[in-house]
Design a protein around this motif. Structure first.
Motif, PDB file in Angstrom:
ATOM      1  N   ASP A  30       0.740  -1.090   0.016  1.00 42.27           N
ATOM      2  CA  ASP A  30       0.135  -0.124  -0.041  1.00 42.27           C
ATOM      3  C   ASP A  30       0.942   1.153  -0.025  1.00 42.27           C
ATOM      4  O   ASP A  30       0.543   1.973  -0.795  1.00 42.27           O
ATOM      5  CB  ASP A  30      -0.877   0.063   1.203  1.00 42.27           C
ATOM      6  N   ALA A  45      -6.863  14.576   0.128  1.00 40.13           N
ATOM      7  CA  ALA A  45      -6.913  13.536   1.282  1.00 40.13           C
ATOM      8  C   ALA A  45      -7.990  12.473   0.913  1.00 40.13           C
ATOM      9  O   ALA A  45      -7.764  11.376   1.122  1.00 40.13           O
ATOM     10  CB  ALA A  45      -7.136  14.414   2.463  1.00 40.13           C
ATOM     11  N   GLU A  46      -9.118  13.282   0.412  1.00 39.02           N
ATOM     12  CA  GLU A  46     -10.260  12.291  -0.078  1.00 39.02           C
ATOM     13  C   GLU A  46      -9.776  11.153  -1.198  1.00 39.02           C
ATOM     14  O   GLU A  46     -10.148  10.027  -1.036  1.00 39.02           O
ATOM     15  CB  GLU A  46     -11.239  13.104  -0.550  1.00 39.02           C
ATOM     16  N   GLU A  48      -6.596  10.078  -1.687  1.00 44.26           N
ATOM     17  CA  GLU A  48      -6.023   9.272  -0.920  1.00 44.26           C
ATOM     18  C   GLU A  48      -6.523   7.960  -0.199  1.00 44.26           C
ATOM     19  O   GLU A  48      -6.259   6.902  -0.090  1.00 44.26           O
ATOM     20  CB  GLU A  48      -4.950   9.909  -0.042  1.00 44.26           C
ATOM     21  N   ARG A  49      -7.794   8.285   0.533  1.00 42.51           N
ATOM     22  CA  ARG A  49      -8.498   7.536   1.302  1.00 42.51           C
ATOM     23  C   ARG A  49      -8.992   6.537   0.490  1.00 42.51           C
ATOM     24  O   ARG A  49      -9.474   5.332   0.675  1.00 42.51           O
ATOM     25  CB  ARG A  49      -9.477   8.451   2.154  1.00 42.51           C
ATOM     26  N   GLU A  52      -6.466   4.205  -0.811  1.00 41.89           N
ATOM     27  CA  GLU A  52      -5.964   3.148   0.285  1.00 41.89           C
ATOM     28  C   GLU A  52      -7.009   2.087   0.710  1.00 41.89           C
ATOM     29  O   GLU A  52      -6.788   1.114   0.749  1.00 41.89           O
ATOM     30  CB  GLU A  52      -5.758   3.770   1.362  1.00 41.89           C
ATOM     31  N   ALA A  53      -8.244   2.501   0.473  1.00 35.44           N
ATOM     32  CA  ALA A  53      -9.455   1.611   0.686  1.00 35.44           C
ATOM     33  C   ALA A  53      -9.305   0.547  -0.454  1.00 35.44           C
ATOM     34  O   ALA A  53      -9.509  -0.737  -0.265  1.00 35.44           O
ATOM     35  CB  ALA A  53     -10.849   2.290   1.000  1.00 35.44           C
TER      36      ALA A  53
END
Length: 266
Positions: A30, A45-46, A48-49, A52-53
């Motif tokens: 990851d 940031a959104e 990236e989240r 990552e999910a």
């Protein structure tokens, strides 16, 4: 998927799974993926989240569904080595299977990749396209290098990769690598031309990223492209692949026992 990529994927998969490769890859996949993406485009940031999910889901699927097949694959490779069944045909089959692994992984990740690309703003699109230019410049420089320089680099690269699995090469093997490098057809100029044409279509697709059905269709076609649009490039790649397969067979044939044992162990 062209032959050269299949061969590279075979080596990549074996390398990934050798020793503690699996543990290292899964502990850091990851982070490595996020670093690779952020080197090309700055995510919010959104975003990236979301990435990552998606990575967590893909890694869980890969570990449960794909690694058992990789283990079977490596056992078959080891068996062919032990029984001295190293021929262009067997290497071709193993390369094709490695390509199938990669295609399944790409098919699984494609929706997430398309989602990410569709979420990019104009500034991010410009940044992504600009990130391609560094590689384009490298390929342009490679196309202008002398044949002797390219041959020397190919030999060094192949020898470095082989040493990881077989240990130091013999003088006879190094001489055979020199012959192999000299036999390869040049592809740098044609590959750069193909890359630039693909990049142009990629940019055109990004321009309609907010028209989801059309964008998804265009991007799926781009990501599914098997061969290039250049018959000359595909012909040269095919010829180079055949030469490389034959060279692998010859290198294995003249391998001392210490190399064969190390290869099986790896």
């Amino acid at each position: 998927m062209n032959g050269a990529r299949r061969l590279l994927l075979l080596l990549l998969l074996v390398g990934l799974l050798a020793g503690c490769g699996v543990k290292t890859a899964y502990n850091n996949a990851d982070w490595l993926a996020m670093r690779w993406i952020n080197d090309r485009v700055s995510l919010t940031a959104e975003q990236e989240r979301a990435v990552e999910a998606a990575l967590d889901q893909h890694l869980a699927w890969h570990c449960a569904s794909e690694l058992p097949a990789y283990a079977d694959f490596l056992q078959e490779v080891k068996s062919d080595i032990a029984r001295n069944r190293i021929t262009p045909a067997t290497l071709d089959a193993h390369g094709n299977r490695a390509g199938e692994f990669a295609q399944r992984l790409l098919a699984r990740a494609r929706p997430s990749l398309i989602d990410l690309l569709a979420s990019l703003n104009d500034q991010q699109v410009d940044e992504l396209i600009e990130s391609f230019e560094e590689r384009n410049r490298e390929m342009a420089e490679e196309a202008e290098r002398s044949r002797e320089d390219l041959q020397r680099e190919r030999v060094l690269g192949m020898e470095k990769g082989m040493r990881r699995f077989t240990g130091r090469l013999t003088r006879e093997q190094r001489e055979r690598l020199q012959s192999w490098a000299a036999e390869l057809e040049p592809t740098a100029s044609l590959a750069l031309q193909h890359r630039l044409e693909w990049q142009e279509r990629f940019a055109e697709a990004l321009a309609i990223r907010h028209q989801r059905p059309a964008f998804e269709a265009a991007m799926t076609e781009l990501l599914n492209a098997d061969n290039s649009d250049s018959r000359a490039l595909d012909t040269r790649r095919s010829a180079n692949r055949a030469r490389t397969l034959q060279t692998f067979v010859e290198l294995h044939r003249i391998s001392p026992e210490r190399q064969v044992k190390r290869l099986q162990s790896r």
